[in-house]
Write a protein that holds these residues in place. Structure first.
Motif, mmCIF file in Angstrom:
data_model
loop_
_atom_site.group_PDB
_atom_site.id
_atom_site.type_symbol
_atom_site.label_atom_id
_atom_site.label_comp_id
_atom_site.label_asym_id
_atom_site.label_seq_id
_atom_site.Cartn_x
_atom_site.Cartn_y
_atom_site.Cartn_z
ATOM 1 N N ALA A 160 0.859 -1.667 0.023
ATOM 2 C CA ALA A 160 0.444 -0.145 -0.004
ATOM 3 C C ALA A 160 0.649 1.480 -0.034
ATOM 4 C CB ALA A 160 -0.942 -0.282 0.919
ATOM 5 N N LEU A 161 1.977 1.183 0.506
ATOM 6 C CA LEU A 161 2.813 2.820 1.095
ATOM 7 C C LEU A 161 4.279 2.574 -0.756
ATOM 8 C CD1 LEU A 161 4.120 2.692 4.948
ATOM 9 C CD2 LEU A 161 2.596 3.923 3.315
ATOM 10 N N GLY A 162 4.043 1.519 -1.194
ATOM 11 C CA GLY A 162 5.178 1.394 -2.618
ATOM 12 C C GLY A 162 6.341 1.100 -1.972
ATOM 13 N N LYS A 163 6.746 0.152 -1.670
ATOM 14 C CA LYS A 163 7.410 0.932 -1.226
ATOM 15 C C LYS A 163 7.744 -1.178 -0.271
ATOM 16 C CE LYS A 163 9.259 3.042 2.511
ATOM 17 N NZ LYS A 163 8.632 3.883 3.208
ATOM 18 N N GLU A 164 9.585 -1.670 -0.650
ATOM 19 C CA GLU A 164 10.350 -2.973 -0.577
ATOM 20 C C GLU A 164 9.760 -3.125 1.191
ATOM 21 O OE1 GLU A 164 13.404 -3.860 -2.603
ATOM 22 O OE2 GLU A 164 12.612 -3.467 -4.613
ATOM 23 N N GLU A 165 10.494 -2.574 1.772
ATOM 24 C CA GLU A 165 10.518 -2.185 3.284
ATOM 25 C C GLU A 165 10.396 -0.678 4.351
ATOM 26 O OE1 GLU A 165 15.277 -2.502 4.045
ATOM 27 O OE2 GLU A 165 14.377 -4.301 3.336
ATOM 28 N N LEU A 166 9.585 -1.295 5.014
ATOM 29 C CA LEU A 166 9.462 -0.062 6.285
ATOM 30 C C LEU A 166 10.784 0.560 6.418
ATOM 31 C CD1 LEU A 166 5.795 -0.964 7.580
ATOM 32 C CD2 LEU A 166 6.705 0.081 5.663
#
Length: 206
Positions: free
Chosen positions: A172-178
Motif C-alpha cells: 500500500a505504501l509502494g515500497k519494499e520494506e518499512l
C-alpha cells in the motif's frame, strides 16, 4: 553460555522463525532451517533437541518482548506517558521480530495448540494487570470509561499488524520494506487515536 553457542542459537531461532512463518509447524523441515541458518542439520538437535523445542524457542523469542512491553505501565503513573511508550514498544517488537510475530499470530489463530501453558498463564496475567491499570486511570478520571480489555485488543491489532500484515502495508505504501520514518508515523497515528479518542489526560491535570 559461550558466545559461539549464543550466536548459533540466535541464528537458528531467526532462521526457524522465518521457515515456521512461511510454511507452518507441520510443513517445516529442520533441514530447511539448517540451510537458512547456514549450519549443519545436527546443530539444530544439538542446541534444541527437537523441532518442538525449537518452535517453543521461537515463540519465546517474541513472547518475552511482548511481556516486557508492559513495563511502561509499571514505571509511569501518568497514562499519557505510559500509553505512548507502550504503543511505541509494541511497534518496535513488530519491527524487530517480524517472522516470530507471524508464528505467534498463526499459533493464536489456530487456537494455540502448541503454546505452552506457562506462557499462556503469563500472557493472561499481563492482560489482567494492564486492564487493572487502565481501570485505575478511568477511576481517577484520567480517561474515558470503557471496557479496558477491548482497548488493549485494539492496540495489539494496530501495532502487531505491522509485522503480521507487512506485505499488505508495504504494498500500500509502494515500497519494499518499512523504514524508521514509517514506524515513527505509525506510532504517532496510533498514539493520537488512543490518547485523543479515549480522552486520556496527563496526571498533572488532576
Amino acid at each position: 553460555m559461550s558466545r559461539i553457542r549464543a550466536r548459533n542459537e540466535e541464528k537458528i531461532i531467526r532462521a526457524a522463525s522465518r521457515v515456521f512463518a512461511e510454511h507452518g509447524y507441520a510443513a517445516t523441515k529442520t533441514a530447511d532451517i539448517a540451510e537458512l541458518a547456514q549450519l549443519p542439520k545436527p546443530n539444530i538437535y544439538y542446541y534444541f533437541g527437537s523441532k518442538e523445542n525449537l518452535y517453543r524457542a521461537v515463540l519465546e523469542s517474541v513472547t518475552e518482548p511482548l511481556l516486557a512491553a508492559s513495563e511502561p505501565f509499571e514505571q509511569h503513573a501518568d497514562p499519557v506517558i505510559a500509553l505512548t511508550a507502550y504503543i511505541r514498544t509494541k511497534l518496535m517488537i513488530s519491527r524487530d521480530y517480524p517472522y516470530a510475530s507471524k508464528v505467534f499470530a498463526s499459533e493464536i489463530m489456530h487456537g494455540a495448540p502448541r503454546l505452552p501453558e506457562d506462557i499462556i498463564a503469563r500472557l493472561s496475567e499481563q492482560t489482567r494487570t494492564l486492564s487493572d491499570k487502565l481501570s485505575q486511570w478511568m477511576g481517577q478520571g484520567l480517561m474515558e470509561q470503557l471496557e479496558p480489555r477491548h482497548l488493549l485488543f485494539a492496540i495489539w491489532a494496530s501495532t502487531q499488524t505491522y509485522a503480521d500484515f507487512n506485505w499488505q502495508i508495504t504494498m500500500a505504501l509502494g515500497k519494499e520494506e518499512l523504514d524508521d520514518t514509517d514506524y515513527d508515523q505509525a506510532a504517532e497515528v496510533i498514539t493520537r487515536l488512543v490518547i485523543e479518542g479515549c480522552r486520556v489526560r496527563p496526571l498533572s491535570s488532576l
